[in-house]
Scaffold this active site. Structure first.
Site, PDB file in Angstrom:
ATOM      1  N   GLY A  34      19.443  27.127  58.602  1.00 17.52           N
ATOM      2  CA  GLY A  34      19.150  25.865  59.274  1.00 17.52           C
ATOM      3  C   GLY A  34      19.965  24.748  58.629  1.00 17.52           C
ATOM      4  O   GLY A  34      20.247  24.799  57.438  1.00 17.52           O
TER       5      GLY A  34
ATOM      6  N   ASP B 106      16.674  28.085  55.436  1.00 15.22           N
ATOM      7  CA  ASP B 106      17.022  26.726  55.833  1.00 15.22           C
ATOM      8  C   ASP B 106      17.833  26.025  54.751  1.00 15.22           C
ATOM      9  O   ASP B 106      17.434  26.005  53.583  1.00 15.22           O
ATOM     10  CB  ASP B 106      15.728  25.936  56.107  1.00 15.22           C
ATOM     11  CG  ASP B 106      15.974  24.635  56.836  1.00 15.22           C
ATOM     12  OD1 ASP B 106      17.114  24.412  57.283  1.00 15.22           O
ATOM     13  OD2 ASP B 106      15.019  23.847  56.958  1.00 15.22           O
ATOM     14  N   HIS B 107      18.951  25.459  55.123  1.00 20.28           N
ATOM     15  CA  HIS B 107      19.797  24.739  54.166  1.00 20.28           C
ATOM     16  C   HIS B 107      19.670  23.219  54.335  1.00 20.28           C
ATOM     17  O   HIS B 107      20.330  22.442  53.665  1.00 20.28           O
ATOM     18  CB  HIS B 107      21.265  25.181  54.366  1.00 20.28           C
ATOM     19  CG  HIS B 107      22.205  24.667  53.330  1.00 20.28           C
ATOM     20  ND1 HIS B 107      23.139  23.688  53.587  1.00 20.28           N
ATOM     21  CD2 HIS B 107      22.356  24.986  52.020  1.00 20.28           C
ATOM     22  CE1 HIS B 107      23.832  23.438  52.481  1.00 20.28           C
ATOM     23  NE2 HIS B 107      23.378  24.199  51.522  1.00 20.28           N
ATOM     24  N   SER B 108      18.795  22.792  55.252  1.00 20.77           N
ATOM     25  CA  SER B 108      18.667  21.357  55.486  1.00 20.77           C
ATOM     26  C   SER B 108      17.846  20.713  54.360  1.00 20.77           C
ATOM     27  O   SER B 108      17.167  21.402  53.610  1.00 20.77           O
ATOM     28  CB  SER B 108      18.015  21.096  56.840  1.00 20.77           C
ATOM     29  OG  SER B 108      16.687  21.531  56.831  1.00 20.77           O
ATOM     30  N   LYS B 109      17.931  19.412  54.264  1.00 20.80           N
ATOM     31  CA  LYS B 109      17.222  18.672  53.202  1.00 20.80           C
ATOM     32  C   LYS B 109      16.535  17.475  53.830  1.00 20.80           C
ATOM     33  O   LYS B 109      17.186  16.521  54.245  1.00 20.80           O
ATOM     34  CB  LYS B 109      18.212  18.182  52.133  1.00 20.80           C
ATOM     35  CG  LYS B 109      18.997  19.295  51.439  1.00 20.80           C
ATOM     36  CD  LYS B 109      20.442  19.182  51.786  1.00 20.80           C
ATOM     37  CE  LYS B 109      21.339  20.300  51.295  1.00 20.80           C
ATOM     38  NZ  LYS B 109      20.860  21.585  50.992  1.00 20.80           N
TER      39      LYS B 109
END
Ligand SMILES: *[C@@H]1O[C@H](CO)[C@@H](O)[C@H](O)[C@H]1NC(C)=O
Ligand SMILES: *[C@@H]1O[C@H](CO)[C@@H](O)[C@H](O)[C@H]1NC(C)=O
Ligand SMILES: *[C@@H]1O[C@H](CO)[C@@H](O)[C@H](O)[C@H]1NC(C)=O
Ligand SMILES: *[C@@H]1O[C@H](CO)[C@@H](O)[C@H](O)[C@H]1NC(C)=O
Ligand SMILES: *[C@H]1O[C@@H](CO)[C@H](O)[C@@H](O)[C@@H]1NC(C)=O
Length: 396
Positions: free
Chosen positions: A162, A300-303
């Protein structure tokens, strides 16, 4: 020609020039290519629970006009989507060169480059402006966006996990503030043009672009930014001198709210939820989308973060993880100790978050309930459970 027809032509000309001015306005663009004050984009991971794998290019989209998440009819690699439409304005500046336009793209992971400069900030974004206005984007996608000469594309490495992005349109005066903020976290700019007419207002960007020596910075700086349509955003910029978890030590305490935080937790130095200070920070474990699919944080790589209490109405989106420091950064050529190498980070937090809250449901890490209950003295277990269920069900 009668006076009437002349007048008519004049009005027509005026209308045409207003229309072309409008079209030329540098701005975030929505999925129809229209100007928009801000948008959020959440690219879904390739693998979501209980469903067959997608392409890893599908995304949810929301903006200042829709105020609701929608599954985009485009894929994130297509130029017709909001990201493609917005960045089109950037790629169009490649030829012919235009000295009234400034731009910079930065990423700690640069396209076509295997090396990373660990002295630069862990931050990813793009900005494009003229002396009237422009946009600033912050996102989580490595190796993105491409160099100007390569045109718009989405990197294959950005598919499995993500990813999230935010774009905000600002009037010109706000970019002097943004210029200051960028200095704090020393972004790795890999393609840029800051013509001389911007020198007085964007001195730091110009130096960063030229790769010259920068003045020293403060530990951190909080800035209040106003979008073109007058919405207020808080921007938290921390330099390498602020050696702490930005979410716990700064954002939660500054906003005076408990936060649920989503970030990349693959590193060996992942930080557990933290209830040490007055306002607590909890890691998110599972995310439910408005499409009723779910995915784990590990995909998920989102922050981003949201206030734990819905009524507090805070949403943040940025490019930093909750990690003590990323393992691969230790032992660099300066031989500084691990603590000094904590990532340089930026995070945007929405003030006017009533319209911006993520309507994704989230579930905290398992096994934290005990820790949390200790932190919530006076509250009964039943009450806690009830609130927890509400938290899980509610559309954030
Ligand atoms: C986007 O990705 C899909 C799936 O890999 C591919 O079929 C399509 O050609 C790509 N489109 C563009 C414009 O690159
Ligand atoms: C250069 O940019 C300015 C400001 O956006 C615009 O008004 C002008 O038309 C552009 N010139 C060219 C040659 O594209
Ligand atoms: C929680 O975070 C604060 C600020 O970073 C830190 O001082 C404290 O040691 C942390 N607590 C735990 C239990 O890790
Ligand atoms: C998701 O589930 C809710 C409640 O079961 C339902 O009302 C809604 O229509 C579902 N949404 C989609 C997109 O399937
Ligand atoms: C990216 O920017 C354009 C225009 O500003 C330059 O023409 C390119 O040379 C530059 N690309 C690289 C690799 O620096």
């Amino acid at each position: 020609m009668t006076a009437g027809t002349v007048w008519c032509h004049f009005v027509l000309l005026l209308l045409l020039s207003i229309a072309s001015l409008w079209a030329a306005e540098i701005s975030c663009r929505n999925e129809d290519g229209e100007t928009v004050d801000w948008f959020l984009l959440y690219k879904l991971p390739k693998h979501t629970e209980g469903e067959s794998a997608g392409l890893g290019l599908e995304y949810m989209y929301m903006d200042s006009l829709t105020h609701a998440w929608q599954l985009s009819k485009y894929l994130v690699n297509m130029t017709q989507g909001a990201l493609g439409q917005t960045l089109k304005q950037l790629y169009e500046t490649y030829e012919p060169k235009n000295n009234s336009i400034a731009y910079a793209i930065y990423n700690d992971e640069i396209p076509h480059s295997k090396s990373s400069n660990w002295k630069k900030g862990h931050t990813k974004g793009f900005l494009l402006l003229d002396k009237s206005q422009g946009f600033w984007g912050i996102h989580s996608v490595p190796l993105f966006p491409p160099f100007l000469e390569d045109g718009y594309a989405y990197p294959p490495s950005g598919k499995p996990y993500g990813q999230a992005a935010i774009c905000i349109t600002f009037k010109y005066d706000q970019f002097t503030e943004i210029d200051q903020q960028l200095l704090s976290y020393n972004p790795s700019i890999y393609n840029c043009s800051i013509p001389n007419i911007f020198q007085a207002d964007l001195p730091n960007l110009q130096k960063l672009c030229a790769g010259s020596e920068l003045p020293s910075v403060t530990q951190r700086h909080l800035s209040k930014l106003q979008s073109a349509h007058g919405e207020t955003f808080l921007h938290f910029a921390k330099s390498h001198l602020f050696v702490d978890d930005i979410y716990v030590a700064w954002i939660a305490q500054e906003l005076k709210t408990d936060l649920l935080v989503e970030s990349w937790q693959h590193s060996g130095h992942r930080l557990p939820s933290n209830c040490s200070l007055q306002y607590h920070v909890y890691n998110i474990n599972l995310i439910g989308t408005p499409l009723n699919s779910t995915f784990y944080s590990i995909n998920d790589h989102s922050k981003w973060c949201v206030s734990r209490i819905y009524e507090d109405q805070w949403t943040c989106i940025g490019d930093l993880n909750r990690a003590a420091e990323q393992a691969w950064r230790s032992g660099n050529e300066h031989g500084r100790n691990a603590a000094q190498q904590t990532e340089t980070i930026t995070t945007i937090v929405f003030l006017a978050a009533h319209q911006l809250a993520f309507p994704f449901t989230v579930k905290r890490s398992e096994g934290l309930e005990k820790q949390e209950q200790r932190g919530l003295a006076g509250e009964t277990k039943k009450k806690t459970q009830k609130r927890e269920q509400e938290n899980w069900r509610r559309k954030l």
